[in-house]
Write an enzyme that holds these catalytic residues in place. Structure first.
Site, PDB file in Angstrom:
ATOM      1  N   ASP A   1       0.867  -1.172   0.000  1.00  0.00           N
ATOM      2  CA  ASP A   1       0.000   0.000   0.000  1.00  0.00           C
ATOM      3  C   ASP A   1       0.911   1.232   0.000  1.00  0.00           C
ATOM      4  OD1 ASP A   1      -2.252   1.558   0.295  1.00  0.00           O
ATOM      5  OD2 ASP A   1      -2.599   1.063   2.387  1.00  0.00           O
TER       6      ASP A   1
ATOM      7  N   PHE B   1     -10.267  -0.789   0.422  1.00  0.00           N
ATOM      8  CA  PHE B   1      -9.908  -1.718   1.491  1.00  0.00           C
ATOM      9  C   PHE B   1     -10.420  -3.098   1.103  1.00  0.00           C
ATOM     10  CE2 PHE B   1     -10.439  -3.886   5.554  1.00  0.00           C
ATOM     11  CZ  PHE B   1      -9.167  -3.720   6.072  1.00  0.00           C
ATOM     12  N   VAL B   2      -9.501  -4.041   0.961  1.00  0.00           N
ATOM     13  CA  VAL B   2      -9.890  -5.374   0.502  1.00  0.00           C
ATOM     14  C   VAL B   2      -9.687  -6.425   1.586  1.00  0.00           C
ATOM     15  CG1 VAL B   2      -9.497  -4.898  -1.947  1.00  0.00           C
ATOM     16  CG2 VAL B   2      -7.615  -5.779  -0.569  1.00  0.00           C
TER      17      VAL B   2
ATOM     18  N   ARG C   1     -10.678 -13.694   6.471  1.00  0.00           N
ATOM     19  CA  ARG C   1      -9.478 -14.257   5.858  1.00  0.00           C
ATOM     20  C   ARG C   1      -9.783 -15.514   5.042  1.00  0.00           C
ATOM     21  NH1 ARG C   1      -4.896 -11.721   8.240  1.00  0.00           N
ATOM     22  NH2 ARG C   1      -5.192 -11.139  10.400  1.00  0.00           N
TER      23      ARG C   1
HETATM   24  P1  5GP Z   1       1.908  -0.594   3.762  1.00  0.00           P
HETATM   25  O1  5GP Z   1       3.014  -0.606   4.784  1.00  0.00           O
HETATM   26  O2  5GP Z   1       2.394  -0.914   2.373  1.00  0.00           O
HETATM   27  O3  5GP Z   1       1.124   0.682   3.800  1.00  0.00           O
HETATM   28  O4  5GP Z   1       0.853  -1.645   4.224  1.00  0.00           O
HETATM   29  C1  5GP Z   1       1.007  -2.963   4.005  1.00  0.00           C
HETATM   30  C2  5GP Z   1       0.154  -3.757   4.959  1.00  0.00           C
HETATM   31  O5  5GP Z   1      -1.064  -3.078   5.277  1.00  0.00           O
HETATM   32  C3  5GP Z   1      -0.260  -5.055   4.312  1.00  0.00           C
HETATM   33  O6  5GP Z   1       0.665  -6.067   4.616  1.00  0.00           O
HETATM   34  C4  5GP Z   1      -1.612  -5.314   4.926  1.00  0.00           C
HETATM   35  O7  5GP Z   1      -1.439  -6.015   6.128  1.00  0.00           O
HETATM   36  C5  5GP Z   1      -2.160  -3.947   5.255  1.00  0.00           C
HETATM   37  N1  5GP Z   1      -3.115  -3.498   4.240  1.00  0.00           N
HETATM   38  C6  5GP Z   1      -2.937  -2.538   3.315  1.00  0.00           C
HETATM   39  N2  5GP Z   1      -4.040  -2.387   2.548  1.00  0.00           N
HETATM   40  C7  5GP Z   1      -4.920  -3.315   2.996  1.00  0.00           C
HETATM   41  C8  5GP Z   1      -6.246  -3.680   2.585  1.00  0.00           C
HETATM   42  O8  5GP Z   1      -6.858  -3.137   1.653  1.00  0.00           O
HETATM   43  N3  5GP Z   1      -6.834  -4.701   3.275  1.00  0.00           N
HETATM   44  C9  5GP Z   1      -6.212  -5.337   4.307  1.00  0.00           C
HETATM   45  N4  5GP Z   1      -6.899  -6.319   4.923  1.00  0.00           N
HETATM   46  N5  5GP Z   1      -4.973  -5.011   4.726  1.00  0.00           N
HETATM   47  C10 5GP Z   1      -4.334  -4.006   4.070  1.00  0.00           C
END
Ligand code: 5GP
Length: 182
Positions: free
Chosen positions: A101, A150-151, A164
């Site tokens: 993300d 958000f998925v 999950r």
């Molecule tokens: P980042 O550090 O890249 O912002 O976030 C990565 C982590 O955020 C992912 O490993 C995941 O756990 C969580 N995350 C980011 N977007 C989503 C989403 O749309 N759904 C879910 N369930 N987790 C997300």
């Protein structure tokens, strides 16, 4: 609760892409051993499917990283909640991540593992949300690019830590969106 959602990526699309990735990784690591490191908890299902189509000697180690607080936008803070149990020096390390993300989690983990002097280090990612990237992470392969929604499903959790076990990756509709992920 009357939960509504839209399927973004179906179970069959996921399995097709994972087969292709398995073939590619089998060729890439031919004659070598690989330490596969899923980032818990969201990547456990992706990793379980991926290693079954990798025809090379594989060991599995787990890393736990949490970057989310009480909101759906990243807090920017990465915490290590579980570390690997043996030295990665001179090993081929394959990080398996559910979703990138902002990029903060993966960039942090890559820096950490690089400091352990592996022979090689690559990251394979199931879902990419490029529109929210804050830092660049080195991605060997991303299987699907998705919009900023958000998925949940296929290993990723939603409200209350549920969802999950859904075989597809779905976007929850506004009224049911939440909050926690790890
Ligand atoms: P980042 O550090 O890249 O912002 O976030 C990565 C982590 O955020 C992912 O490993 C995941 O756990 C969580 N995350 C980011 N977007 C989503 C989403 O749309 N759904 C879910 N369930 N987790 C997300």
């Amino acid at each position: 609760m009357n939960v509504k959602y839209d399927v973004l990526v179906s179970a069959s699309e996921i399995s097709e892409k994972i087969m292709e990735l398995g073939v590619e990784l089998t060729e890439l690591y031919a004659g070598e051993e690989v330490v596969v490191i899923p980032l818990l908890r969201g990547a456990f299902m992706f990793a379980a499917d991926l290693i079954r189509v990798m025809d090379v000697p594989v060991r599995v180690e787990f890393l736990g990283a949490a970057s989310y607080g009480a909101e759906t936008v990243s807090s920017g803070e990465v915490r290590l909640t579980l570390d690997t149990s043996f030295p990665l020096h001179d090993k081929n390390v394959l990080i398996v991540e559910d979703i990138v993300d902002t990029g903060l989690t993966l960039a942090y983990i890559q820096k950490l593992l690089k400091s352990r002097n592996p022979r090689s280090i690559r990251s394979v990612v199931l879902l990419d949300k490029p529109s929210r990237r804050l830092v660049e992470a080195d991605l060997h392969r991303t299987l699907f690019t998705i919009p900023d929604k958000f998925v949940v499903g296929y290993g990723l959790d939603g409200p209350g830590g549920f969802w999950r076990n859904l075989p597809d990756i779905v976007a929850l509709r506004e009224e049911t969106e939440n909050t926690h992920s790890e």
